[in-house]
Design a protein around this motif. Sequence first.
Motif, mmCIF file in Angstrom:
data_model
loop_
_atom_site.group_PDB
_atom_site.id
_atom_site.type_symbol
_atom_site.label_atom_id
_atom_site.label_comp_id
_atom_site.label_asym_id
_atom_site.label_seq_id
_atom_site.Cartn_x
_atom_site.Cartn_y
_atom_site.Cartn_z
ATOM 1 N N GLY A 323 0.849 -1.191 0.000
ATOM 2 C CA GLY A 323 0.000 0.000 0.000
ATOM 3 C C GLY A 323 0.879 1.232 0.000
ATOM 4 N N ASP A 324 0.706 2.089 1.011
ATOM 5 C CA ASP A 324 1.549 3.283 1.091
ATOM 6 C C ASP A 324 2.430 3.269 2.343
ATOM 7 O OD1 ASP A 324 -0.259 3.783 3.106
ATOM 8 O OD2 ASP A 324 -0.811 5.797 2.437
ATOM 9 N N ARG A 325 2.718 2.072 2.861
ATOM 10 C CA ARG A 325 3.550 1.962 4.061
ATOM 11 C C ARG A 325 4.672 0.949 3.864
ATOM 12 N NH1 ARG A 325 1.251 4.222 8.618
ATOM 13 N NH2 ARG A 325 3.426 4.179 9.264
ATOM 14 N N LEU A 326 5.756 1.163 4.586
ATOM 15 C CA LEU A 326 6.807 0.151 4.689
ATOM 16 C C LEU A 326 6.464 -0.693 5.910
ATOM 17 C CD1 LEU A 326 9.966 2.333 3.907
ATOM 18 C CD2 LEU A 326 8.732 0.794 2.368
ATOM 19 N N VAL A 327 6.043 -1.923 5.680
ATOM 20 C CA VAL A 327 5.395 -2.710 6.724
ATOM 21 C C VAL A 327 6.279 -3.791 7.328
ATOM 22 C CG1 VAL A 327 3.104 -2.289 5.750
ATOM 23 C CG2 VAL A 327 4.396 -4.327 5.038
ATOM 24 N N PRO A 344 16.484 -15.621 5.905
ATOM 25 C CA PRO A 344 16.938 -15.876 7.272
ATOM 26 C C PRO A 344 16.127 -15.155 8.339
ATOM 27 C CG PRO A 344 18.793 -15.405 5.818
ATOM 28 C CD PRO A 344 17.545 -15.069 5.054
ATOM 29 N N GLY A 345 15.556 -13.973 7.991
ATOM 30 C CA GLY A 345 14.796 -13.226 8.982
ATOM 31 C C GLY A 345 13.711 -12.387 8.351
ATOM 32 N N ALA A 346 12.611 -12.233 9.063
ATOM 33 C CA ALA A 346 11.508 -11.378 8.607
ATOM 34 C C ALA A 346 10.924 -10.672 9.814
ATOM 35 C CB ALA A 346 10.438 -12.203 7.893
ATOM 36 N N PHE A 347 10.769 -9.338 9.722
ATOM 37 C CA PHE A 347 10.429 -8.521 10.886
ATOM 38 C C PHE A 347 9.270 -7.595 10.547
ATOM 39 C CE2 PHE A 347 14.850 -9.603 10.610
ATOM 40 C CZ PHE A 347 15.213 -10.014 11.884
ATOM 41 N N HIS A 352 0.976 -3.243 12.213
ATOM 42 C CA HIS A 352 0.491 -3.883 10.993
ATOM 43 C C HIS A 352 0.058 -5.320 11.277
ATOM 44 C CE1 HIS A 352 1.703 -0.469 8.554
ATOM 45 N NE2 HIS A 352 2.866 -0.465 9.204
ATOM 46 N N ASP A 353 -0.903 -5.783 10.503
ATOM 47 C CA ASP A 353 -1.485 -7.108 10.674
ATOM 48 C C ASP A 353 -0.520 -8.175 10.165
ATOM 49 O OD1 ASP A 353 -2.946 -9.431 10.658
ATOM 50 O OD2 ASP A 353 -4.512 -8.713 9.316
ATOM 51 N N PRO A 354 0.015 -9.028 11.035
ATOM 52 C CA PRO A 354 1.018 -10.007 10.590
ATOM 53 C C PRO A 354 0.493 -10.987 9.547
ATOM 54 C CG PRO A 354 0.315 -10.448 12.855
ATOM 55 C CD PRO A 354 -0.236 -9.129 12.484
ATOM 56 N N LYS A 381 14.138 -18.605 11.323
ATOM 57 C CA LYS A 381 13.331 -18.366 12.524
ATOM 58 C C LYS A 381 13.541 -16.992 13.136
ATOM 59 C CE LYS A 381 12.992 -23.260 13.701
ATOM 60 N NZ LYS A 381 13.167 -24.298 14.750
ATOM 61 N N LYS A 382 14.373 -16.170 12.512
ATOM 62 C CA LYS A 382 14.684 -14.873 13.091
ATOM 63 C C LYS A 382 13.598 -13.859 12.737
ATOM 64 C CE LYS A 382 18.440 -11.514 13.525
ATOM 65 N NZ LYS A 382 19.790 -11.104 13.051
ATOM 66 N N GLY A 383 13.081 -13.178 13.752
ATOM 67 C CA GLY A 383 12.107 -12.117 13.514
ATOM 68 C C GLY A 383 10.674 -12.550 13.806
ATOM 69 N N ASP A 384 9.851 -11.566 14.209
ATOM 70 C CA ASP A 384 8.473 -11.866 14.607
ATOM 71 C C ASP A 384 7.543 -12.139 13.433
ATOM 72 O OD1 ASP A 384 8.550 -9.291 13.643
ATOM 73 O OD2 ASP A 384 7.525 -8.377 15.347
ATOM 74 N N LEU A 385 8.020 -11.929 12.215
ATOM 75 C CA LEU A 385 7.200 -12.229 11.043
ATOM 76 C C LEU A 385 7.566 -13.575 10.412
ATOM 77 C CD1 LEU A 385 4.933 -11.000 9.270
ATOM 78 C CD2 LEU A 385 6.723 -9.961 7.845
ATOM 79 N N ALA A 386 8.610 -14.204 10.930
ATOM 80 C CA ALA A 386 9.099 -15.434 10.321
ATOM 81 C C ALA A 386 8.052 -16.546 10.366
ATOM 82 C CB ALA A 386 10.389 -15.891 11.005
ATOM 83 N N ALA A 387 7.456 -16.769 11.515
ATOM 84 C CA ALA A 387 6.463 -17.855 11.634
ATOM 85 C C ALA A 387 5.215 -17.604 10.786
ATOM 86 C CB ALA A 387 6.090 -18.075 13.096
ATOM 87 N N PRO A 388 4.608 -16.400 10.847
ATOM 88 C CA PRO A 388 3.485 -16.144 9.959
ATOM 89 C C PRO A 388 3.844 -16.268 8.465
ATOM 90 C CG PRO A 388 3.570 -14.484 11.684
ATOM 91 C CD PRO A 388 4.835 -15.270 11.781
ATOM 92 N N LEU A 389 5.067 -15.865 8.102
ATOM 93 C CA LEU A 389 5.487 -15.973 6.710
ATOM 94 C C LEU A 389 5.626 -17.431 6.293
ATOM 95 C CD1 LEU A 389 6.461 -14.764 4.045
ATOM 96 C CD2 LEU A 389 8.758 -14.596 5.038
#
Length: 394
Positions: A323-327, A344-347, A352-354, A381-389
């Motif tokens: 959209g118009d954000r860096l999420v 290796p990592g996603a944050f 924002h809605d994971p 497994k690094k980062g709080d977005l890794a599992a949802p991704l």
Amino acid sequence: MRRLTLAQVRRAHIAAQGLAAPRPATAGMRHVRKAIDTMAVLQIDSVNVVERAHQLTIFSRIGPYDPDLLWRALRQREIFEYWAHMASFVPIADWPLWKHRMEHQKQHGWHSIHRLRKEAPGYIESVQRQVAERGPLTVSDLEEPGERRGPWWGWADGKHVLEWLFECGDLAVAERRNFTRYYDIAERVIPAVHREAPTVPAEEAYRTLLLRSAERMGVGSAKGLVDYFRLPITEGRRLVAALAKEGALVPVEVAGWDEPLFMHPGTRFPRSVEARALLNPFDPIVWFREHTERLYDFHYRVEIYVPAPKRNYGYYVFPFLLGDRLVARVDIKADRKAGVLQVPGAFLEDGHDPKRVARELAIELGEMARWLGLGDIAVGKKGDLAAPLAAALA
């Protein structure tokens, strides 16, 4: 004075950079050409952890395409290489805008060039003659390339001469092979209609480039507008003020932004943008870090040169635009031997809605993997977005 919101300015910025338009079903040369024209300058970088930055920047705008199209554009003389931000490709018609800088370099020289003229009379002329007779060539093709001076990245004398002649406009980059520059005399690279065009005087060139900066940024501070083409800051600030006084730039106020800001009179402010893109560290959207932080509330640093234990997010981290954000931020590496796009990592950025971000990011990573010819995506497994991704990819 016109008053704008941050959201309006973000949408204008994204649209001005060509990231709001739908990607073509099949991207061809005209799409590559349009992407470069839209940005006005395409930064070149050697890091090849995923793909080279210049290719990634185009991919972010037009999706999967044949990377050779960029080199074909260079060979067909639709673009040329010069120091227009850092090392960059720019449209061939812009050659006259940079001739003032070439002539300045020719007149003043470099310290190393003055040294060579004293220590090795005739060497510079010898290098120029070899290129004229045998070009295109690289430094290792010279009869006497010289030895590297200083640290391992220090240039040999031949490289100094080739680079100086390149900056003077006597030589031009005919092609790159495995990222190595191959120099030729400008007469064989730059079409005469552009090469022989009158030099645009420095002040006129700066004014033109500042207006282009404003078109490509939508809204920016004087410092930000100057940075787009890396113009001299003092002269640039003076000319921004002059352009605003003349009405060529329009002063604006942006809520929460406490410095003078300017926009191009033709700036468009879309009601919404449906952008989705992974942005490499050398993408124009994130070039000017102050602008990125103010506009997107996104503090971004490239951690390539940071020792691994001190990195916050990873080696080659892509901001994810939705959209118009860096999420989000995504550390990515292409394992070509294994045929895997490594993540290796996603944050996730705050607020924002994971699930939504992970779902859209999975689609974009799939596009990137397909473009790179990689058959799988592996999420660490690094980062709080890794599992949802990982779940979204599964």
